[in-house]
Enzyme design. Structure first.
Site, PDB file in Angstrom:
ATOM      1  N   ARG A 261     -14.759  18.268  64.992  1.00 43.80           N
ATOM      2  CA  ARG A 261     -13.700  19.255  64.757  1.00 43.80           C
ATOM      3  C   ARG A 261     -14.247  20.600  64.266  1.00 43.80           C
ATOM      4  O   ARG A 261     -13.816  21.663  64.692  1.00 43.80           O
ATOM      5  CB  ARG A 261     -12.765  18.671  63.697  1.00 43.80           C
ATOM      6  CG  ARG A 261     -11.602  19.494  63.302  1.00 43.80           C
ATOM      7  CD  ARG A 261     -11.031  18.999  61.975  1.00 43.80           C
ATOM      8  NE  ARG A 261     -10.891  17.562  61.899  1.00 43.80           N
ATOM      9  CZ  ARG A 261      -9.805  16.885  62.257  1.00 43.80           C
ATOM     10  NH1 ARG A 261      -8.763  17.514  62.705  1.00 43.80           N
ATOM     11  NH2 ARG A 261      -9.763  15.565  62.140  1.00 43.80           N
ATOM     12  N   ARG A 297      -2.044  15.310  70.225  1.00 45.21           N
ATOM     13  CA  ARG A 297      -2.230  15.131  68.785  1.00 45.21           C
ATOM     14  C   ARG A 297      -0.938  15.288  67.962  1.00 45.21           C
ATOM     15  O   ARG A 297      -0.678  14.489  67.065  1.00 45.21           O
ATOM     16  CB  ARG A 297      -3.320  16.079  68.257  1.00 45.21           C
ATOM     17  CG  ARG A 297      -4.686  15.793  68.868  1.00 45.21           C
ATOM     18  CD  ARG A 297      -5.764  16.662  68.284  1.00 45.21           C
ATOM     19  NE  ARG A 297      -6.123  16.262  66.941  1.00 45.21           N
ATOM     20  CZ  ARG A 297      -5.796  16.924  65.859  1.00 45.21           C
ATOM     21  NH1 ARG A 297      -5.100  18.039  65.926  1.00 45.21           N
ATOM     22  NH2 ARG A 297      -6.165  16.481  64.679  1.00 45.21           N
ATOM     23  N   CYS A 326       9.141  13.351  80.067  1.00 46.55           N
ATOM     24  CA  CYS A 326      10.382  12.587  79.884  1.00 46.55           C
ATOM     25  C   CYS A 326      10.241  11.580  78.736  1.00 46.55           C
ATOM     26  O   CYS A 326      10.250  10.369  78.939  1.00 46.55           O
ATOM     27  CB  CYS A 326      10.740  11.892  81.195  1.00 46.55           C
ATOM     28  SG  CYS A 326      12.353  11.155  81.160  1.00 46.55           S
TER      29      CYS A 326
END
Ligand SMILES: Cc1ncc(COP(=O)(O)O)c(C=O)c1O
Length: 343
Positions: A261, A297, A326
């Protein structure tokens, strides 16, 4: 970012007009800054954690900067090799409970292994015939998933092993002729408190001493894993990298880190267009042309991603930003205050 202009004056709206949306842009200059910042702060060997972003161009770029790679699956090993990483610069940790086929893939690729349990190591040994796993002088380090962070997580965590089992695993490795050893920790993710890393380093060093004492081997590699946090919200403070400098020369061996990250998290922009604004009862839904199929996420674990509107006015309102999939969970942001948009 200012008025949706990033890097060296690149306009995200111009890119959206040129290439269409949804569009993902990566800022390699930012990635380089991040890589250098963590490397300089810790003095460590950096193994970029591929799971953070397996984009081949990013992997190749990081390899050219001098990074190694932390791979969690055969797919990630495949990509790392494609990006030109030497097998000796790829550490294969896995997500625990690797299948025998996955272990075999790593052995055949000649990458470094990080074992999560004594049993996993035995299963790997069962595959090693001829000049394979641990004969030839050592092509890999025994870097255990013996993570203190995981140990602290206790019995509920599927990762890692407790110290007594780790000692047994190192004994076995010693007995089958492994000559170089490391120890590994993965202590949690997105940690913004630098003191936490110092604490983990102390624990890791302590565990290594116990293992060295009880097994009679020398631990040469100290891998503190990833977990270096980044601010996601404008009011969050960044990790104090200056405090990480105590990690330099802290270990009686080489320090490795596996940031994911920290290297790529603030270097990507997902550009989307508003499709429609729907007001329904008391709610306002801002529909956009990207959803959980591109960025999962927020839906998976409520992750916050900062949203900037490029054409918004002064007036603000609280909205849900939703995608076209959907599923009612297809929400990039819930109850987020943003400049009022048209649609
Ligand atoms: C073994 C290992 N190394 C490194 C990382 C990267 O973590 P981060 O992106 O928090 O730096 C992870 C993330 O799950 C991991 O499991």
């Amino acid at each position: 970012m200012n008025n949706c202009v990033v890097g060296n004056g690149i306009s995200l709206t111009e890119l959206a007009d040129r290439f269409g949306t949804p569009l993902i842009i990566y800022d390699l200059g930012r990635i380089e800054e991040n890589y250098k910042a963590i490397k300089e702060a810790t003095g460590a060997r950096v193994l970029y954690s591929i799971k953070a972003n397996p984009n081949l161009a990013i992997l190749t770029f990081l390899r050219k900067l001098g990074s190694g790679a932390d791979a969690a699956s055969p797919g990630e090993i495949f990509l790392a090799l494609k990006a030109g990483f030497e097998p000796g610069n790829i550490l294969y940790t896995g997500g625990a409970f690797r299948s025998i086929n996955d272990i075999k893939y790593g052995i055949d690729a000649g990458v470094l292994f990080n074992f999560d349990s004594r049993r996993e190591f035995e299963r790997a040994l069962s595959l090693a015939t001829g000049p394979g796993l641990c004969s030839s002088g050592l092509t890999w380090a025994m870097v255990g998933g013996f993570a203190p962070g995981v140990m602290l997580a206790g019995e509920e965590s599927k990762f890692g092993m407790f110290l007594d089992e780790a000692v047994e695993a190192y004994r076995l490795a010693r007995d089958v002729g492994v000559e170089e050893f490391g120890i590994h920790a993965m202590m949690g993710s997105n940690v913004l408190d630098a003191d936490y890393f110092v604490k983990i380093a102390e624990l890791l060093k302590g565990y290594a001493e116990v293992i060295e004492d009880r097994v009679g081997v020398r631990i040469r590699y100290f891998d503190m894993g990833g977990g270096f946090g980044i601010p996601y919200k404008p009011d969050e403070k960044p990790l104090d990298l200056n405090k990480l400098s105590v990690l330099r020369n802290f270990f009686p061996g080489e320090l490795w880190v596996e940031p994911g990250r920290f290297i790529v998290g603030n270097a990507g922009y997902l550009i989307t267009r508003v499709t429609e604004v729907k007001r329904k009862g008391g709610k306002t839904f801002v529909g956009v042309d990207v959803g959980m199929n591109v960025l999962i996420r927020p839906m998976l674990y409520g992750a916050y991603h900062h949203i900037v509107t490029c054409n918004g006015g002064e007036e603000r309102e609280v909205v849900d930003v939703v995608g076209p999939i959907c599923e009612n969970t297809d929400k990039l942001a819930i109850n987020r205050e943003l400049p009022k948009v048209r649609g």
